[in-house]
Every structure is written in C-alpha cells, then in structure tokens.
Design a protein around this motif. Structure first.
Motif, short mmCIF file in Angstrom:
data_model
loop_
_atom_site.label_atom_id
_atom_site.label_comp_id
_atom_site.label_asym_id
_atom_site.label_seq_id
_atom_site.Cartn_x
_atom_site.Cartn_y
_atom_site.Cartn_z
N GLY A 231 0.83 -1.19 0.00
CA GLY A 231 0.00 0.00 0.00
C GLY A 231 0.87 1.24 0.00
N ASP A 232 0.35 2.34 -0.60
CA ASP A 232 1.17 3.55 -0.68
C ASP A 232 0.46 4.76 -0.08
N ASP A 233 1.10 5.92 -0.22
CA ASP A 233 0.59 7.14 0.41
C ASP A 233 -0.47 7.85 -0.44
N LYS A 234 -0.83 7.27 -1.57
CA LYS A 234 -1.88 7.85 -2.42
C LYS A 234 -3.17 7.03 -2.39
N GLY A 235 -3.21 5.99 -1.56
CA GLY A 235 -4.41 5.17 -1.45
C GLY A 235 -4.44 3.96 -2.36
N TYR A 236 -3.32 3.69 -3.07
CA TYR A 236 -3.26 2.55 -3.98
C TYR A 236 -2.80 1.28 -3.25
N VAL A 237 -3.37 0.14 -3.66
CA VAL A 237 -2.89 -1.17 -3.22
C VAL A 237 -2.36 -1.90 -4.45
N TYR A 238 -1.15 -2.45 -4.34
CA TYR A 238 -0.45 -3.10 -5.45
C TYR A 238 -0.43 -4.61 -5.27
N LEU A 239 -0.37 -5.30 -6.39
CA LEU A 239 -0.22 -6.76 -6.41
C LEU A 239 1.02 -7.09 -7.24
N LEU A 240 2.00 -7.71 -6.63
CA LEU A 240 3.26 -8.02 -7.33
C LEU A 240 3.59 -9.50 -7.15
N THR A 241 3.78 -10.19 -8.26
CA THR A 241 4.18 -11.60 -8.23
C THR A 241 5.64 -11.71 -8.63
N ILE A 242 6.41 -12.39 -7.80
CA ILE A 242 7.85 -12.60 -8.04
C ILE A 242 8.08 -14.08 -8.30
N THR A 243 8.81 -14.40 -9.36
CA THR A 243 9.17 -15.79 -9.65
C THR A 243 10.69 -15.93 -9.59
N SER A 244 11.14 -17.16 -9.49
CA SER A 244 12.59 -17.40 -9.47
C SER A 244 13.23 -16.98 -10.79
N ASP A 245 12.48 -17.05 -11.87
CA ASP A 245 13.01 -16.63 -13.18
C ASP A 245 13.28 -15.13 -13.23
N ASP A 246 12.50 -14.35 -12.47
CA ASP A 246 12.69 -12.90 -12.46
C ASP A 246 14.09 -12.52 -11.98
N PHE A 247 14.64 -13.33 -11.09
CA PHE A 247 15.97 -13.04 -10.55
C PHE A 247 17.04 -13.10 -11.64
N ILE A 248 16.75 -13.85 -12.69
CA ILE A 248 17.71 -14.01 -13.80
C ILE A 248 17.39 -13.06 -14.94
N MET A 249 16.10 -12.96 -15.28
CA MET A 249 15.69 -12.28 -16.51
C MET A 249 15.57 -10.76 -16.37
N LYS A 250 15.30 -10.25 -15.17
CA LYS A 250 14.95 -8.84 -15.05
C LYS A 250 15.98 -7.99 -14.33
N GLN A 251 17.21 -8.44 -14.32
CA GLN A 251 18.25 -7.62 -13.71
C GLN A 251 18.54 -6.41 -14.59
#
Length: 342
Positions: A231-251
């Motif tokens: 949650g943030d200071d503007k009233g938004y709630v976020y949904l974030l999914t992290i996978t093990s592949d992200d550690f390799i692909m999104k650096q």
C-alpha cells in the motif's frame, strides 16, 4: 536574551508553517485544494525547519513530525516533538498507577543490537511458524531473521544503508525463502541464507509513490513464485508476483546496490487500484477467507475486504467507512470476526 528572542521568532514562523500545512491537508481531503508554488511538501518543510532551528533538530524528528501532521491534521502535535521531547503528565496531577503508566507516558524507544547500536524504531515483525523464524525490520534499515534450532536462537542480520529513505514494513516469502521489505521508494528482496556479510539479494526500483506497508499472499500452488501486497501514500494497493526466473531475466543494466542486484520496477506487471483517498496504513491477506484487507485513515473508504482479483478489475469492492478511518485490523478464525482499530 537575544537568543531567546530569536528562538521565539523562529517558533512563531514554525507554527505558521504547521498551520499552512494543516489548511493544505484539510483542503486536499475535501477536494478543494489546487497545487501552486506555495505548496508545502516534505522537502520544503524539512528545509524551512532546518533553517529556523539549525542542527538543534534531528532529521528523524522532522520526518516523524511531518508524517504525524499529514496522517492526522486534526490531532496537532506539540512543537516540542520536533526536538524529540515528549511531555509527561501535567504538574499537580495525581501520580498514575503502574497499570496506567503505559497509557499516559509517551517516550522514544531505544533498540540495541549486536551488529549496530543506535536509536531506531521497529517497523515490522513477522513470525514464520513452519520454519521457526521471526523477521524484524527497523526504520533505519536493520533487517534481522531470528532462527530457533534445538532450543537455541541464531540470527542473520544486515544493515540496508544504501537507501536514504526509511523502511516502512517487512514480510517473508515462503516459497522463494526471501525476506521482503519496502522503503518509501524501493522493494528489497533479501536472501537471508547468503553468506555475504553485506547481504545478498535484489532491489526493485524506482516506485513512483511512497510505499507504506507490505504483506505476503500465502498460496501453496506454486513453489517457484510468491505474491505480495503493498500500500502507498496515495491510497493505492499493489499486487506483485515474483518468480525465481525474475531473478535471472529482469536484472537491470544499472548494476548493483552493494551486493544487491537492481531490477527495474517497470519491467514487472504490477496491477494497482486506488481503494482509499488517504494513506494505506496496513494490508493483509487472510488465507482462511481467501480475501485481502486494507485500511486507511480515509473516512469514506476506511476498510476494504475483498478478493485480490479486485485489484485487476474495476468491479465494486466490499468496504465500510469509519469516521477518521481505520489504523489497524486483524482476523480471528476461531471467533470468525474481524476487529478494527481507529
């Protein structure tokens, strides 16, 4: 005498600054405020306060004072608090009993640790029963995992001092076995099992709004991914999914922050939805209900309880309102009730 006059003038200017902030915040809440060059944001408030009082005030007290005004303009803090001073009971009041002392005395707490000792505040504490772990995160960046093995406790710690912003919350990713923490502008993923003394993991940045809270969505359907709510200071709630592949692909090509590899926040599919008209104070997922909850000091949309799919669509959400909003909530499965505090 001259110093006394100078301080009195500085104090009057400071009180005028606070009054302008309260008026600005009140207009924002009612939708009547229009941004202009006289807008008082944190940077302007900090600079003005530092000019008025110099080094007599500490950075953390200015930031805490600013947050207190913004979060609840109806409860005006005492100017002494900007110096880290807190008033006790008034002279002439009867001495309170031991049972009520905790209700009447407000003081700064000091947290000490074998790694680093300084005034600090715990911003998150999470228990992980299946792994016999307890995770804590302090405002100034000390993240610790306490592990119980054979009646003995071991701890793993690192001090995330690369970011100038404060840590605002933490949780544990049960599938990826990482600690997640959020600062005002970044998401930290710490591999607590790493042998690196400076810590090892990933930093997701930059986040456009100020992150204030984080919680793991507990699902056992996939051992290679974890989902988190923020949650943030503007009233938004976020949904974030992290996978093990992200550690390799999104650096990111930006390199590292100490031992932490950087990942670009814009490379993630991160659904968000504005559920409140004020700061999101807490988010939590309840596996027993298959619902998430979020609360805010917003008087109209104080508490939301719904499926996380509502963060990815525009259907109405289940909500209720409480005057002056909700600051905290929890669920009791045995009694099948949700309790809120405001």
């Amino acid at each position: 005498a001259l110093e006394s006059i100078d301080f009195k003038n500085a104090l009057e200017q400071f009180q005028n600054l606070v009054e302008k902030m309260i008026i600005q915040k009140t207009k924002e809440s009612s939708g009547l405020y229009t941004k202009d060059d006289d807008e008082i944001d944190y940077e302007k408030f900090f600079k003005t306060t530092r000019t008025l009082f110099g080094s007599a005030v500490k950075d953390q007290y200015i930031q805490a004072f600013f947050r207190k005004i913004i979060s609840n303009p109806n409860e005006r803090p005492e100017w002494l608090e900007v110096f880290g001073c807190f008033s006790r009971e008034s002279v002439g009041m009867p001495s309170p009993s031991k049972e009520s002392m905790v209700l009447l005395v407000s003081e700064k707490q000091q947290i000490t640790h074998s790694v680093v000792k300084r005034k600090d505040v715990i911003k998150g504490i999470v228990k992980v029963p299946l792994l016999h772990l307890t995770v804590t995160a302090s405002q100034k960046g000390l993240i610790t995992v306490f592990s119980k093995k054979r009646k003995s406790f071991f701890s793993y710690s690192f001090y995330f001092h690369q970011d100038t912003t404060w840590i605002t919350g933490c949780d544990f990713l049960p599938n990826l076995k990482y600690v997640v923490a959020v600062t005002e502008s970044t998401i930290i993923l710490w591999d607590y099992k790493s042998k690196e003394s400076e810590g090892n993991g990933f930093v997701i940045k930059p986040m456009k709004n100020c992150l204030l809270c984080v919680s793991t969505v507990t699902m056992a359907d996939n051992l290679a991914r974890d989902t988190i709510l923020m949650g943030d200071d503007k009233g938004y709630v976020y949904l974030l999914t992290i996978t093990s592949d992200d550690f390799i692909m999104k650096q990111s090509k930006a390199g590292k922050v100490s031992q932490f590899k950087v990942m670009d926040a814009e490379s993630f599919d991160m659904p968000k939805r504005k559920l409140h008209d004020d700061w999101v104070g807490k988010v939590k997922y309840f596996p027993a209900l298959k619902r998430f909850g979020s609360c805010s000091t917003d008087s109209i949309n104080s508490f939301v309880l719904d499926d996380i799919k509502r963060l990815e669509d525009h259907l109405p959400v289940k909500e209720f309102s409480v005057p002056k909003g909700v600051n905290a909530f929890t669920y009791c499965g045995k009694a099948k009730v949700i309790v809120t505090g405001g």
